[in-house]
Write a protein that holds these residues in place. Structure first.
Motif, PDB file in Angstrom:
ATOM      1  N   ASN C  55       0.850  -1.187   0.000  1.00 54.33           N
ATOM      2  CA  ASN C  55       0.000   0.000   0.000  1.00 54.33           C
ATOM      3  C   ASN C  55       0.888   1.241   0.000  1.00 54.33           C
ATOM      4  O   ASN C  55       1.185   1.791   1.051  1.00 54.33           O
ATOM      5  CB  ASN C  55      -0.874   0.026   1.257  1.00 54.33           C
ATOM      6  N   SER C  57       0.564   4.295  -0.483  1.00 49.64           N
ATOM      7  CA  SER C  57       0.129   5.599   0.019  1.00 49.64           C
ATOM      8  C   SER C  57       0.239   5.705   1.527  1.00 49.64           C
ATOM      9  O   SER C  57       0.037   6.780   2.079  1.00 49.64           O
ATOM     10  CB  SER C  57      -1.316   5.867  -0.410  1.00 49.64           C
ATOM     11  N   TRP C  58       0.562   4.621   2.218  1.00 50.94           N
ATOM     12  CA  TRP C  58       0.667   4.706   3.670  1.00 50.94           C
ATOM     13  C   TRP C  58       2.078   5.000   4.138  1.00 50.94           C
ATOM     14  O   TRP C  58       2.366   4.902   5.321  1.00 50.94           O
ATOM     15  CB  TRP C  58       0.257   3.377   4.318  1.00 50.94           C
TER      16      TRP C  58
END
Lengths: 251, 160, 109, 87
Positions: C55, C57-58
Motif C-alpha cells: 500500500n 500511500s501509507w
C-alpha cells in the motif's frame, strides 16, 4: 431537640416523596408512560425508513451529525451532557488525590536512590516530541479516526510521565496544569450555553457540519474534543505529579 | 535556532501522521508553533546550517551500514538460537568513545545494541558499558576496534 | 510489487518467530534481551516495509512507526538491562564484568 | 495464502514469548518477554491493516508502540528500584 427536628424533617421529606411518586402527572403508572412527553418528538419521529440515503465518506455533506466516527458522535454530541459529567468525575478524583497526597503548596520531587539510564534520559527527550504530537493528532482527529479526547489526553499525560521517569530532576509547572484544567472545563460549559442560546438545547451542535471525512466537519465536536483532551491531559499529569512529589519538611 | 528545530520536528511528525492537505498544513503549523513555545525548555533538539548535508550523510552513508549490521545481527542470533547447544562466552566490557554530543552517543549506543552479539547497558561520560555474548578482545582497545569502530567513524562525521 | 511485499512479510514473520524462540531458548536474561530486541526490531521493520510495498500511500505513517520503533526499542531494552543488573540478578556465567569495577559513588543504595 | 503463513509465524512467536512469560524465573525475564510480546502484537496489528486495507489500523499500531515502550520503561524503573524483588 436536635434529634427531634431531624426526625420531623425526614418524616416530612419521606411523606412528600411518597405523595409525589404516587399521585403525580410526571410519574405515570407503570406501563402508562407517554414517551412523547419525556423524549423530544423529533427523536421519536426519526426511524430507519426516513433515512435520506447512504452516507458516503468524503461526498455526503451536511448530515445531522458530521462525525465519521460513530462513537464520537454519540459521546460528544448526542450524549454530551453525560460526557460533561464524566469529565467532572475525573476532575473530582484528581482533586481528591491532590488533597490526600499534598496538602501544602511547596513540594519537592521524590528523591529516588538510583539514577536513570543515560540512554533513557537522552532518548526520552527525543521521543517526547513524537509521543506528544501523536496525542495531539489523536485529539484533533477524534471525529475522523478511532480515538478522541480521552485517549489523546492520556497520551499527552503519558509523555509527561516519560519525562518524569527518565529524568530525576524534572518538574513541570503544576500551576499551569491547574489553570489549563479550569479554563478547559469552563469553556466546555460555555459551549453548552452557546448551544442553548444559538440553537434550542444545552450542548447542541450549533456549527455547520460540513462534508463527512473532512478535517473541518462535525461542527462543535472537534472543539469539545480539544477541550476534553486538554482537561484530561492536565488532570492526569497533575495526578502523576502528585504521586511523584513529597511535602517539603521545613523544621 | 532551538525554536526552529523543535518546530520542524513537531511539524514533520504531525504532517507524517495526518497527511498533506491544506487544512492539515495550516492546523499543524498553528499547533506546532504553539507547542514549540511551551516545550522548548524540555527538549534539546538543535539545528544548524549544515543540517541538510548531515541528513543526506545520515541517510545514504549511515543507514545502509546500519541495516546491513542489523541483518548480520539477526543471522547471528538465528545461528545461536537454532544450534542445539548454545555457544556462549558472555561478559560486560567497557569501551571509550570520542563522540561528544548526547544524540551522537545515543545513536552509537542504539547502533551497538542492534549489531551482532552486543547490548549497551549504560553510558557514563565517554565510556560505554556493553554486554557482549562473546568476549574476544583481551583489552579495551581490541574490544573497541571490534564493537564500535565502524559506527564511530561514520557518526563522527555526522554528529561531530 | 506484490511479490516484494510478500517476501518482506514472510521475512518479518520469520524474524518475529526467531525473537520468540530466542526469548524461550536463551539461558540468561541479558542474552534473552539481546535476542528479543534484535529479532523484533528487524521483524517489525520488515513487516512494515512489506505493508508499505503493498500500500504505497501509507508510507508516511509507516516511516513514523519505523522511526519510533528503531529509537525506542534499544532504549527500552537498555533500561531493562540496567535494571536487571542493579537488582542483584547478575548472571553468574559472566567471564568479565567491567560494570562492577566502576566508581563506588554511582552505587548509592 | 501468504497471510495465513505470516499469521501462523507470528502466532508461534507469541506462543514462545508467552511460555517464557509464564516460566520466567525472575521479574526482569517477564518484562523482557512482555516487551517481545508487545512488539509481535504490533506486527499483528500492521498485518491486520494490510489484510483489511484500512490505514486506521496504523494509528492503533503507533499508539500501541508508544504504550508498549512506556510500559517497558515503567516496569524497568520498578525493577530497578527493588533491590531484591527479582527472585
Amino acid at each position: 431537640m436536635k434529634n427531634l427536628i431531624a426526625f420531623v424533617l425526614s418524616v416530612a421529606l419521606g411523606v412528600l416523596m411518597v405523595l409525589s411518586l404516587t399521585n403525580n402527572d410526571w410519574f405515570a403508572q407503570f406501563g402508562y408512560v407517554d414517551l412523547a412527553d419525556r423524549v423530544s418528538q423529533s427523536y421519536i419521529d426519526k426511524d430507519v425508513t426516513g433515512n435520506p440515503g447512504e452516507i458516503i465518506f468524503g461526498i455526503t455533506s451536511n448530515p445531522e451529525n458530521g462525525a465519521a466516527n460513530i462513537v464520537t458522535s454519540i459521546v460528544v454530541d448526542y450524549r454530551s451532557f453525560d460526557t460533561l459529567g464524566e469529565v467532572t468525575v475525573l476532575f473530582i478524583s484528581a482533586l481528591g488525590v491532590a488533597l490526600l497526597l499534598n496538602s501544602q503548596d511547596k513540594n519537592k520531587r521524590l528523591a529516588l536512590n538510583f539514577k536513570p539510564n543515560f540512554m533513557l534520559r537522552v532518548g526520552s527527550r527525543a521521543l517526547f516530541a513524537i509521543i506528544l504530537m501523536t496525542g495531539v493528532y489523536v485529539i484533533l482527529h477524534g471525529h475522523l479516526t478511532p480515538g478522541g479526547g480521552f485517549p489523546g489526553g492520556t497520551m499527552i499525560a503519558s509523555s509527561i510521565l516519560l519525562l518524569y521517569l527518565a529524568d530525576d530532576q524534572f518538574r513541570t509547572k503544576v500551576k499551569g496544569f491547574k489553570l489549563l484544567e479550569g479554563v478547559a472545563g469552563s469553556f466546555y460549559v460555555i459551549i453548552g450555553l452557546l448551544g442553548l442560546l444559538l440553537a434550542t438545547y444545552f450542548l447542541q451542535n450549533f456549527l455547520p457540519t460540513g462534508t463527512v471525512g473532512d478535517l473541518l466537519s462535525a461542527g462543535v465536536i472537534p472543539i469539545v474534543y480539544i477541550l476534553i483532551g486538554l482537561k484530561v491531559g492536565s488532570e492526569i499529569a497533575g495526578i502523576i505529579d502528585n504521586f511523584l512529589t513529597e511535602e517539603e519538611v521545613s523544621l | 535556532m532551538k525554536y526552529l528545530a523543535t518546530f520542524i520536528v513537531l511539524f514533520v511528525v504531525y504532517l507524517f501522521l495526518a497527511g498533506f492537505t491544506v487544512y492539515e498544513l495550516i492546523l499543524g503549523g498553528i499547533v506546532s508553533a504553539a507547542l514549540t513555545v511551551i516545550l522548548v525548555k524540555y527538549v534539546n533538539f538543535s539545528i544548524d546550517w549544515q543540517f541538510p548535508i548531515k541528513l543526506v550523510k545520515f541517510i545514504f552513508i549511515y543507514l545502509p551500514v546500519f541495516i546491513w549490521k542489523l541483518l548480520l545481527a539477526n543471522l547471528d542470533v538465528a545461528k545461536r538460537v537454532l544450534s542445539p547447544k548454545i555457544p556462549l562466552n558472555p561478559g560486560i566490557v567497557k569501551i571509550k568513545t570520542n563522540l561528544q554530543g548526547d544524540f551522537g552517543k545515543l545513536a552509537l549506543a542504539n547502533s551497538i545494541t542492534l549489531t551482532p552479539g552486543t547490548l549497551s547497558i549504560d553510558v557514563e561520560g565517554d565510556s560505554l558499558y556493553i554486554h557482549t555474548v562473546d568476549v574476544k578482545g583481551k583489552n579495551e582497545e581490541e574490544n573497541r576496534e571490534r564493537i564500535s569502530e565502524p559506527f564511530e567513524k561514520i557518526l563522527g562525521g555526522i554528529f561531530k | 510489487m506484490l511479490i516484494a511485499s510478500y517476501v518482506f512479510l514472510v521475512i518479518g514473520g520469520l524474524f518475529f518467530l526467531l525473537g520468540g524462540l530466542g526469548i524461550l531458548r536463551m539461558p540468561d536474561t541479558f542474552n534473552r534481551i539481546q535476542a528479543g530486541t534484535k529479532a523484533t526490531t528487524l521483524g517489525s521493520f520488515s513487516i512494515l516495509i512489506g505493508v508499505a510495498f503493498a500500500n504505497p500511500s501509507w508510507i508516511f505513517k509507516i516511516i513514523i512507526i519505523i522511526v519510533f520503533i528503531v529509537i525506542s526499542n534499544p532504549i527500552g531494552s537498555s533500561a531493562i538491562a540496567k535494571a536487571t543488573y542493579r537488582s542483584n540478578h547478575i548472571p553468574t556465567n559472566l567471564v568479565q564484568d567491567d560494570l562492577a569495577k566502576r566508581g563506588e559513588e554511582h552505587d548509592t543504595n | 495464502m501468504i497471510d495465513y503463513i505470516v499469521f501462523s509465524l507470528l502466532g508461534l512467536g507469541l506462543l514462545f514469548a508467552l511460555i517464557r512469560f509464564i516460566k520466567g524465573p525472575s521479574l526482569s525475564d517477564k518484562v523482557v518477554s512482555l516487551d517481545t510480546f508487545n512488539m509481535i502484537v504490533i506486527g499483528v496489528i500492521v498485518m491486520l491493516a494490510n489484510l483489511f486495507k484500512n490505514n486506521l489500523y496504523l494509528d492503533i499500531a503507533i499508539i500501541y508502540a508508544i504504550l508498549a515502550f512506556l510500559e517497558t520503561v515503567v516496569f524497568a524503573r520498578y525493577v530497578e528500584g527493588k533491590k531484591d524483588a527479582n527472585r
